[in-house]
Design an enzyme around this catalytic site. Structure first.
Site, PDB file in Angstrom:
ATOM      1  N   CYS A 104      39.515  -5.999  -7.279  1.00 20.88           N
ATOM      2  CA  CYS A 104      39.247  -5.026  -6.357  1.00 20.88           C
ATOM      3  C   CYS A 104      39.069  -3.574  -6.908  1.00 20.88           C
ATOM      4  CB  CYS A 104      39.937  -5.049  -5.132  1.00 20.88           C
ATOM      5  SG  CYS A 104      39.769  -4.189  -3.873  1.00 20.88           S
ATOM      6  N   ASP A 125      -4.546  -2.600   9.275  1.00 24.26           N
ATOM      7  CA  ASP A 125      -3.897  -2.774   7.882  1.00 24.26           C
ATOM      8  C   ASP A 125      -4.558  -4.257   7.429  1.00 24.26           C
ATOM      9  OD1 ASP A 125      -0.786  -3.082   6.144  1.00 24.26           O
ATOM     10  OD2 ASP A 125      -3.030  -2.684   5.474  1.00 24.26           O
ATOM     11  N   ARG A 158     -15.410  -4.311   0.086  1.00 27.63           N
ATOM     12  CA  ARG A 158     -15.605  -2.857  -0.330  1.00 27.63           C
ATOM     13  C   ARG A 158     -15.599  -2.719  -1.752  1.00 27.63           C
ATOM     14  NH1 ARG A 158     -12.471   1.148  -2.399  1.00 27.63           N
ATOM     15  NH2 ARG A 158     -12.786   3.246  -1.891  1.00 27.63           N
ATOM     16  N   CYS A 167      42.115  -1.617  -4.510  1.00 33.05           N
ATOM     17  CA  CYS A 167      43.569  -1.538  -4.683  1.00 33.05           C
ATOM     18  C   CYS A 167      43.834  -2.736  -5.996  1.00 33.05           C
ATOM     19  CB  CYS A 167      43.966  -2.660  -3.780  1.00 33.05           C
ATOM     20  SG  CYS A 167      43.615  -4.349  -3.673  1.00 33.05           S
ATOM     21  N   VAL A 188       3.738   1.893  -1.195  1.00 31.66           N
ATOM     22  CA  VAL A 188       4.251   2.043  -2.546  1.00 31.66           C
ATOM     23  C   VAL A 188       3.449   2.451  -3.425  1.00 31.66           C
ATOM     24  CG1 VAL A 188       5.272   0.745  -4.647  1.00 31.66           C
ATOM     25  CG2 VAL A 188       6.035   0.204  -2.339  1.00 31.66           C
ATOM     26  N   TYR A 235     -16.077  -0.146  13.135  1.00 35.39           N
ATOM     27  CA  TYR A 235     -15.635   1.369  13.380  1.00 35.39           C
ATOM     28  C   TYR A 235     -16.537   2.417  12.898  1.00 35.39           C
ATOM     29  CZ  TYR A 235     -13.517   0.863   8.609  1.00 35.39           C
ATOM     30  OH  TYR A 235     -13.480   0.406   7.411  1.00 35.39           O
ATOM     31  N   GLU A 267      -8.580   6.661  15.660  1.00 34.05           N
ATOM     32  CA  GLU A 267      -8.450   5.085  15.860  1.00 34.05           C
ATOM     33  C   GLU A 267      -7.405   4.712  14.933  1.00 34.05           C
ATOM     34  OE1 GLU A 267     -12.880   6.031  14.736  1.00 34.05           O
ATOM     35  OE2 GLU A 267     -12.699   4.027  14.766  1.00 34.05           O
ATOM     36  N   LYS A 322      -0.965   8.681   7.740  1.00 33.87           N
ATOM     37  CA  LYS A 322      -0.255   7.455   7.659  1.00 33.87           C
ATOM     38  C   LYS A 322       1.278   7.587   8.148  1.00 33.87           C
ATOM     39  CE  LYS A 322      -1.618   4.558   4.507  1.00 33.87           C
ATOM     40  NZ  LYS A 322      -1.936   3.819   2.957  1.00 33.87           N
ATOM     41  N   ASP A 356       0.683  -1.167  -0.050  1.00 31.94           N
ATOM     42  CA  ASP A 356      -0.061   0.018  -0.104  1.00 31.94           C
ATOM     43  C   ASP A 356       0.829   1.380   0.082  1.00 31.94           C
ATOM     44  OD1 ASP A 356      -2.877  -0.851   1.897  1.00 31.94           O
ATOM     45  OD2 ASP A 356      -2.514  -1.418  -0.233  1.00 31.94           O
ATOM     46  N   LEU A 362     -10.414   7.296   2.253  1.00 32.99           N
ATOM     47  CA  LEU A 362      -9.938   8.402   3.025  1.00 32.99           C
ATOM     48  C   LEU A 362      -8.829   9.045   2.367  1.00 32.99           C
ATOM     49  CD1 LEU A 362     -10.040   7.151   6.558  1.00 32.99           C
ATOM     50  CD2 LEU A 362     -11.763   8.435   5.741  1.00 32.99           C
ATOM     51  N   CYS A 381      44.925  -3.668   1.369  1.00 31.54           N
ATOM     52  CA  CYS A 381      43.940  -3.059   0.659  1.00 31.54           C
ATOM     53  C   CYS A 381      43.406  -2.002   1.680  1.00 31.54           C
ATOM     54  CB  CYS A 381      42.893  -4.024   0.271  1.00 31.54           C
ATOM     55  SG  CYS A 381      41.451  -3.047  -0.418  1.00 31.54           S
ATOM     56  N   ASP A 414       0.605   4.087  -2.716  1.00 37.41           N
ATOM     57  CA  ASP A 414       0.428   5.727  -2.188  1.00 37.41           C
ATOM     58  C   ASP A 414       1.349   6.525  -2.905  1.00 37.41           C
ATOM     59  OD1 ASP A 414      -0.733   4.618   1.190  1.00 37.41           O
ATOM     60  OD2 ASP A 414      -1.930   4.670  -0.866  1.00 37.41           O
ATOM     61  N   LYS A 445      -5.640   2.809  12.021  1.00 35.67           N
ATOM     62  CA  LYS A 445      -5.889   2.336  11.028  1.00 35.67           C
ATOM     63  C   LYS A 445      -5.418   0.937  10.762  1.00 35.67           C
ATOM     64  CE  LYS A 445      -5.771   3.942   6.185  1.00 35.67           C
ATOM     65  NZ  LYS A 445      -5.502   2.454   5.607  1.00 35.67           N
ATOM     66  N   CYS A 501      38.180  -9.462  -1.615  1.00 35.20           N
ATOM     67  CA  CYS A 501      39.559  -9.093  -1.960  1.00 35.20           C
ATOM     68  C   CYS A 501      40.485  -9.737  -0.948  1.00 35.20           C
ATOM     69  CB  CYS A 501      39.702  -7.582  -2.008  1.00 35.20           C
ATOM     70  SG  CYS A 501      41.432  -6.757  -1.869  1.00 35.20           S
ATOM     71  N   LYS A 522     -10.989  11.531  12.691  1.00 38.63           N
ATOM     72  CA  LYS A 522     -12.332  11.898  12.236  1.00 38.63           C
ATOM     73  C   LYS A 522     -13.009  13.033  13.267  1.00 38.63           C
ATOM     74  CE  LYS A 522     -13.459   7.031  11.195  1.00 38.63           C
ATOM     75  NZ  LYS A 522     -14.466   5.801  11.808  1.00 38.63           N
TER      76      LYS A 522
END
Length: 687
Positions: free
Chosen positions: A424, A124, A143, A427, A41, A239, A120, A330, A39, A89, A447, A43, A122, A442, A306
């Site tokens: 490397c 998940d 939903r 070095c 990501v 809720y 409240e 959030k 979520d 929301l 080094c 958002d 949230k 290495c 709210k």
């Protein structure tokens, strides 16, 4: 992309990329029920698209994901229309954005004075709409897109925290008329412990594990077989309470009263809600749960704020997509998308070559991140990561974030594959990768990168704890060839240090004093500071107890070293080989001449462990304990005569487990080693 600096062509290309990815994510989530991103990501990508469209309004089109609430629901279940729409929301991601939200609703209601807010957690999980007729559950729906959902009543009935019949006797007496029809909104979720058990069972059965509890909850609710749903033990928090066709104020005047009423009716309401009398109280509630949420038995990704008054809620109403009277505040994202601009290679103190993704800076868990570890060549191949790729970066308690996913849908045609170097990068010595190891190293002891890492480890808090000798100063000392080993630190003078950049006489004096003070550190810390592979601070303590002088440890055979509790074959072999190298023998000699402690102090009286409750017992700790920190639990065990080691072996007597126990638990189960919870450990200490 910086929307201010972007050209119109760049903006158009980025907008197309964002729409393509968001549309794929929406289709996978709502239609295929197979989410492809977190979520947080989604958002962040959604907000970036909004910013681009605001900056370049000519790029806004009717089919943009920002112009609708969601996708159509899947067709495996019967579609149902919600009597009252389930609006999503509006999101806020910090206190300033919360204040901006308050400013917007106050412009809609300019004459409103002081108000109350209900906060409240949230949860998940997955939103549900429940319909009760004459007190009996008649429908449970997802939903969906907010207007149309799916009828999953049979699955909802399996959730034990959702009452099949309401406890309305007292309520009817209060309001005279029976509640013939009500709708309750809430969140179905999987407790973390249940989620872990489900994934363990799926792993044993060879099935793909769920990415997180939210995905698991959504997937469970859409199972066609309700018996599977019942076995997964979903939970539910209510809720919102609606009475279709009636004024909500006829049964409750505020959200706070409605939550109490829901509890009276038999619903679980999250106990952590709070009535706040100012935005400052809301901010304090949010900041408190930003840290305390880690101790909860379920996932929460923010706080829902709210306005408490139903009358004010009705006055403010809704926008096209959101209620004006509520906002989701959030937490900072622990995952975020960004683009790989280059892949560099870091060389550590053990010579290990670690590829690092250098990325476009992105906000992650409250900090700006511009690089992330790719671990090793095998991980690079597994991710198939290339320069130019868009990736998902995660920061979950790690100092250096890591790349967890490549979004190949956004891969440009000119993306460049990465190949681990054969020499490397510091070095230029040839690197090696031993058979059976994932790490490329290495092996040049001279080094500069290895030397810098060795010195930084030597001066660290758990080793010699030399204050004032930070990373930048260490790099100067090595780059200017002032030091060639940790032993050279004890030859430093104020005059030599004052020749370095930003090093005044007072600072140089303090550093010389701190270096001299480090000579008093005990043998166990010196052993840890030597940086022998696989020897951590705990192992160093165990070895120093068994071998109270460096001569005894240097002369010990590998078999002798393996007799130490908690020291396995790999560690013993590493220690034994380290003392066979002539350069290391020279280093020990120089450090002894400088006055470092290479022998344990003799105790005036031997401490008898016969009366200690855990004498002779070896413990391993794994996971996050409910109340004790790892160091606190370790100290309690050691004070009672027990030993604490890092790894599980046949010599382990007990494994103390907390949340998110990892491979140590599987190893203990394989060996038949008893497991203790924190409570059982404390009981053992008290017995």
């Amino acid at each position: 992309m910086d929307v201010v600096q972007a050209t119109n062509t760049e903006a158009k290309q980025r907008v197309q990329e964002l729409r393509q990815l968001l549309q794929k994510a929406s289709y996978a989530y709502y239609v295929l029920d197979s989410p492809i991103m977190e979520d947080a990501v989604y958002d962040q990508l959604y907000r970036e698209l909004q910013q681009m469209e605001n900056q370049y309004p000519e790029l806004l089109t009717p089919d943009s994901p920002t112009q609708r609430v969601g996708e159509k629901p899947a067709t495996q279940f019967i579609s149902v229309r919600h009597n009252i729409p389930l609006y999503s929301l509006e999101n806020a991601f910090n206190i300033d954005e919360l204040k901006a939200w308050e400013g917007r609703w106050r412009r809609q209601a300019p004459n409103v004075g002081e108000v109350e807010y209900v906060c409240e957690l949230k949860i998940d999980g997955s939103a549900l709409a429940l319909t009760y007729e004459n007190g009996i559950l008649t429908r449970g729906a997802t939903r969906g897109d907010g207007v149309t959902g799916e009828d999953i009543t049979q699955n909802v009935r399996t959730i034990r925290s959702i009452p099949l019949r309401l406890n309305v006797e007292g309520v009817e007496r209060l309001y005279a008329t029976s509640l013939q029809r009500i709708e309750v909104r809430g969140e179905a979720f999987l407790p973390l412990e249940v989620f872990k058990q489900i994934n363990e069972e799926r792993q044993k059965a060879g099935e793909v594990v769920f990415a997180n509890p939210r995905n698991a909850a959504a997937g469970t609710l859409r199972q066609l077989n309700s018996r599977i749903v019942a076995k997964r033990r979903l939970d539910f928090f209510a809720y919102t309470l609606h009475i279709p066709g009636r004024d909500d104020a006829s049964i409750a005047n505020t959200q706070w009263e409605a939550l109490k009423l829901l509890q009276q009716m038999g619903f679980r309401v999250n106990p952590n809600h709070k009535l706040c009398f100012s935005l400052q109280e809301v901010a304090e509630y949010y900041k408190y749960w930003d840290t305390q949420r880690l101790n909860l038995p379920y996932m929460t990704d923010g706080v829902v704020v709210k306005l408490n008054s139903f009358k004010l809620q009705e006055q403010l109403g809704f926008t096209q997509k959101f209620p004006r009277w509520a906002v989701a505040l959030k937490y900072a994202a622990e995952e975020a998308p960004t683009r790989v601009e280059n892949i560099a290679v870091n060389v550590g103190r053990t010579g290990a070559l670690t590829p690092l993704a250098q990325m476009r800076p992105v906000q992650l868990a409250g900090t700006t991140v511009s690089r992330a570890t790719l671990h090793n060549a095998d991980r690079v191949a597994q991710l198939d990561i290339r320069i130019g790729d868009t990736v998902i970066v995660r920061k979950a308690g790690e100092i250096i974030p890591e790349v967890v996913q490549v979004l190949q849908e956004l891969r440009p045609d000119d993306a460049q594959p990465f190949v681990m170097p054969s020499h490397c990068p510091v070095c230029s010595s040839a690197v090696v990768r031993e058979m059976g190891e994932a790490v490329t190293r290495c092996v040049n002891a001279s080094c500069p990168a290895i030397l810098k890492g060795a010195i930084e480890h030597w001066v660290s808090r758990d080793a010699l704890d030399i204050r004032g000798l930070g990373e930048k100063l260490v790099h100067q000392l090595v780059d200017r060839e002032v030091v060639h080993s940790v032993a050279d630190l004890y030859d430093l003078t104020e005059d030599k240090l004052c020749e370095l950049e930003r090093m005044g006489k007072k600072s140089a004096q303090k550093l010389v004093e701190a270096t001299a003070q480090s000579k008093n550190q005990p043998w166990s810390r010196v052993l840890y500071g030597l940086g022998i592979r696989h020897v951590g601070s705990v192992n160093a303590q165990l070895l120093s107890e068994k071998f109270p002088t460096v001569e005894q440890l240097a002369e010990a055979s590998q078999a002798d070293i393996e007799t130490v509790h908690g020291i396995g074959e790999e560690i013993a072999q590493s220690v034994h080989q380290w003392f066979r190298i002539s350069a290391n023998q020279t280093l020990i000699s120089r450090l002894k001449d400088a006055g470092l402690q290479f022998a344990s102090a003799m105790e005036a009286t031997a401490v008898s462990h016969s009366h200690q409750k855990l004498a002779g017992k070896t413990f391993v700790l794994t996971g996050t304990l409910p109340t004790l920190k790892r160091d606190e639990a370790k100290a309690l065990i050691q004070q009672a005569g027990g030993k604490v080691t890092d790894s599980v072996s046949k010599k382990t007597d007990y494994l103390v487990i907390g949340e998110d126990a990892g491979s140590k638990l599987a190893k203990a189960q394989e060996l038949g080693i008893p497991q203790l919870s924190e409570g059982e450990l404390l009981e053992m200490l008290q017995d």
